[in-house]
Scaffold this motif. Structure first.
Motif, mmCIF file in Angstrom:
data_model
loop_
_atom_site.group_PDB
_atom_site.id
_atom_site.type_symbol
_atom_site.label_atom_id
_atom_site.label_comp_id
_atom_site.label_asym_id
_atom_site.label_seq_id
_atom_site.Cartn_x
_atom_site.Cartn_y
_atom_site.Cartn_z
ATOM 1 N N THR A 16 -26.123 6.010 21.998
ATOM 2 C CA THR A 16 -24.952 5.286 22.501
ATOM 3 C C THR A 16 -23.669 6.031 22.166
ATOM 4 O O THR A 16 -22.731 6.059 22.978
ATOM 5 C CB THR A 16 -24.893 3.858 21.937
ATOM 6 O OG1 THR A 16 -24.800 3.901 20.504
ATOM 7 C CG2 THR A 16 -26.137 3.070 22.333
ATOM 8 N N THR B 38 -27.410 15.942 27.651
ATOM 9 C CA THR B 38 -26.920 15.209 28.821
ATOM 10 C C THR B 38 -26.275 16.156 29.827
ATOM 11 O O THR B 38 -26.459 16.011 31.039
ATOM 12 C CB THR B 38 -25.922 14.132 28.389
ATOM 13 O OG1 THR B 38 -26.543 13.266 27.421
ATOM 14 C CG2 THR B 38 -25.458 13.298 29.571
ATOM 15 N N ASN C 146 -26.680 20.057 34.932
ATOM 16 C CA ASN C 146 -27.580 19.394 35.883
ATOM 17 C C ASN C 146 -28.813 20.238 36.234
ATOM 18 O O ASN C 146 -29.283 20.217 37.373
ATOM 19 C CB ASN C 146 -26.821 19.033 37.174
ATOM 20 C CG ASN C 146 -25.522 18.303 36.902
ATOM 21 O OD1 ASN C 146 -25.444 17.482 35.988
ATOM 22 N ND2 ASN C 146 -24.502 18.611 37.676
ATOM 23 N N ARG D 82 -31.342 7.102 30.767
ATOM 24 C CA ARG D 82 -31.110 7.641 32.108
ATOM 25 C C ARG D 82 -29.633 8.028 32.264
ATOM 26 O O ARG D 82 -28.753 7.222 31.999
ATOM 27 C CB ARG D 82 -31.500 6.623 33.180
ATOM 28 C CG ARG D 82 -31.481 7.210 34.597
ATOM 29 C CD ARG D 82 -32.085 6.244 35.600
ATOM 30 N NE ARG D 82 -33.486 5.953 35.312
ATOM 31 C CZ ARG D 82 -34.495 6.743 35.669
ATOM 32 N NH1 ARG D 82 -34.267 7.890 36.318
ATOM 33 N NH2 ARG D 82 -35.731 6.404 35.379
ATOM 34 N N LYS D 83 -29.394 9.254 32.683
ATOM 35 C CA LYS D 83 -28.026 9.718 32.882
ATOM 36 C C LYS D 83 -27.424 9.080 34.114
ATOM 37 O O LYS D 83 -28.046 9.045 35.185
ATOM 38 C CB LYS D 83 -28.018 11.249 33.019
ATOM 39 C CG LYS D 83 -26.627 11.847 33.226
ATOM 40 C CD LYS D 83 -26.700 13.368 33.274
ATOM 41 C CE LYS D 83 -25.341 13.980 33.596
ATOM 42 N NZ LYS D 83 -25.416 15.474 33.613
ATOM 43 N N ALA D 84 -26.227 8.568 33.960
ATOM 44 C CA ALA D 84 -25.549 7.897 35.080
ATOM 45 C C ALA D 84 -25.238 8.901 36.186
ATOM 46 O O ALA D 84 -25.015 10.064 35.938
ATOM 47 C CB ALA D 84 -24.274 7.246 34.586
ATOM 48 N N LEU E 172 -24.520 7.433 26.209
ATOM 49 C CA LEU E 172 -25.673 6.978 26.996
ATOM 50 C C LEU E 172 -25.902 5.487 26.735
ATOM 51 O O LEU E 172 -25.917 5.047 25.583
ATOM 52 C CB LEU E 172 -26.914 7.782 26.610
ATOM 53 C CG LEU E 172 -26.803 9.279 26.900
ATOM 54 C CD1 LEU E 172 -27.816 10.071 26.082
ATOM 55 C CD2 LEU E 172 -26.995 9.542 28.388
ATOM 56 N N SER E 173 -26.080 4.716 27.799
ATOM 57 C CA SER E 173 -26.177 3.268 27.633
ATOM 58 C C SER E 173 -27.450 2.667 28.228
ATOM 59 O O SER E 173 -27.879 1.593 27.811
ATOM 60 C CB SER E 173 -24.955 2.585 28.269
ATOM 61 O OG SER E 173 -24.849 2.918 29.644
ATOM 62 N N ASP E 174 -28.069 3.332 29.188
ATOM 63 C CA ASP E 174 -29.274 2.803 29.828
ATOM 64 C C ASP E 174 -30.486 3.271 29.031
ATOM 65 O O ASP E 174 -31.125 4.270 29.362
ATOM 66 C CB ASP E 174 -29.334 3.285 31.279
ATOM 67 C CG ASP E 174 -30.500 2.698 32.058
ATOM 68 O OD1 ASP E 174 -31.209 1.837 31.498
ATOM 69 O OD2 ASP E 174 -30.703 3.100 33.217
ATOM 70 N N PRO F 9 -27.821 14.059 37.210
ATOM 71 C CA PRO F 9 -27.567 12.625 37.353
ATOM 72 C C PRO F 9 -28.837 11.880 37.771
ATOM 73 O O PRO F 9 -29.554 12.321 38.665
ATOM 74 C CB PRO F 9 -26.504 12.569 38.451
ATOM 75 C CG PRO F 9 -25.798 13.887 38.350
ATOM 76 C CD PRO F 9 -26.872 14.877 37.989
ATOM 77 N N GLY F 10 -29.130 10.808 37.085
ATOM 78 C CA GLY F 10 -30.363 10.070 37.336
ATOM 79 C C GLY F 10 -31.546 10.569 36.532
ATOM 80 O O GLY F 10 -32.606 9.935 36.522
#
Length: 273
Positions: free
Chosen positions: A189, A132, A107, A271-273, A193-195, A137-138
């Protein structure tokens, strides 16, 4: 330090070419996401020109160039980047590091960026997972990758066709993916990562100066010792003849009135969840 990739392009002259790149031609998709508070890591930063442009942009927004960090597995590239930072009066730090084992805590960054480096690593999904890990986060994980198989040029020449074919074979033997652009969203993916936001852009070579620069670059890169060694592993005794044909093909293409070369890139922001 162990390295997680083999550089396939002829490293010496390639570094010279990379030193001409800028944030505008290599990271335009990322620029709207920069703010005065952005902490950014450029992985595979090479000689640092893109990195320092990004640092300068953040400083112009009211932040500090020290909020930007570069990392690369090449000692010569890091040395060049450090000297350039000093010359430009920017406080950006650069670290010698493999993409799969970054020397930063979890982070640590708002944005992690990689330009044309995932097609050099043996496990791009592992590299994206590492990106990642060090992203808050975010925060954003971002990459721009070229796609050799989608490149187009005119007029057709046997030398350029052989150039792409030889590079593809060399890449395959070294476990790399020259058509990384089309794979990039899938790799993201698979890294969890999905967003995703996916875009594309091109480098276009059409003027006499642009064509001569590109042809000279690849002619010199394919004649460097390490490229010749990789070509010999792939082609055996025919490697020298192939390189001669490739160089002739580039020169013929560059000197042809009305010739064109197009290099497509795919860009992903996650974007990281």
């Amino acid at each position: 330090m162990s390295h997680d990739h083999t550089y396939l392009h002829g490293e010496g002259h390639a570094q010279h070419v990379h030193a001409a790149r800028s944030a505008e031609d290599s990271a335009a998709f990322l620029l709207p996401h920069l703010t005065a508070d952005t902490r950014l890591l450029d992985v595979g930063c090479g000689p640092g020109t893109i990195t320092l442009d990004l640092a300068d942009r953040i400083a112009q927004l009211g932040g500090s160039s020290s909020q930007v960090t570069g990392a690369d597995s090449s000692e010569s590239a890091i040395a060049t980047a450090l000297n350039l930072a000093t010359d430009r009066g920017l406080g950006t730090e650069f670290f010698l590091s493999d993409a799969s084992s970054l020397p930063f805590e979890d982070n640590s960054f708002d944005i992690v960026f990689a330009s044309q480096m995932l097609h050099h690593v043996s496990d791009p999904i592992a590299a994206l997972k590492e990106f990642t890990r060090v992203t808050r986060p975010g925060g954003l994980i971002t990459s721009r990758e070229i796609d050799y198989g989608a490149m187009l040029w005119y007029p057709p020449t046997p030398g350029l066709s052989r150039w792409r074919a030889v590079f593809s074979v060399i890449s395959d033997l070294n476990g790399n993916q020259p058509n990384a652009g089309r794979h990039l969203p899938y790799w993201f993916t698979q890294a969890g990562l999905s967003d995703l936001t996916v875009s594309s852009s091109n480098w276009t070579y059409g003027s006499a100066e642009e064509k001569q620069t590109l042809a000279s670059s690849w002619s010199q890169r394919t004649q460097e010792e390490n490229y010749r060694e990789l070509a010999a592993q792939a082609l055996g005794e025919s490697a020298d003849e192939a390189i001669e044909q490739i160089v002739d093909g580039w020169n013929t293409w560059a000197q042809t009135p009305g010739s064109l070369f197009l290099m497509p890139h795919v860009e992903v922001i996650a974007r990281k969840a």
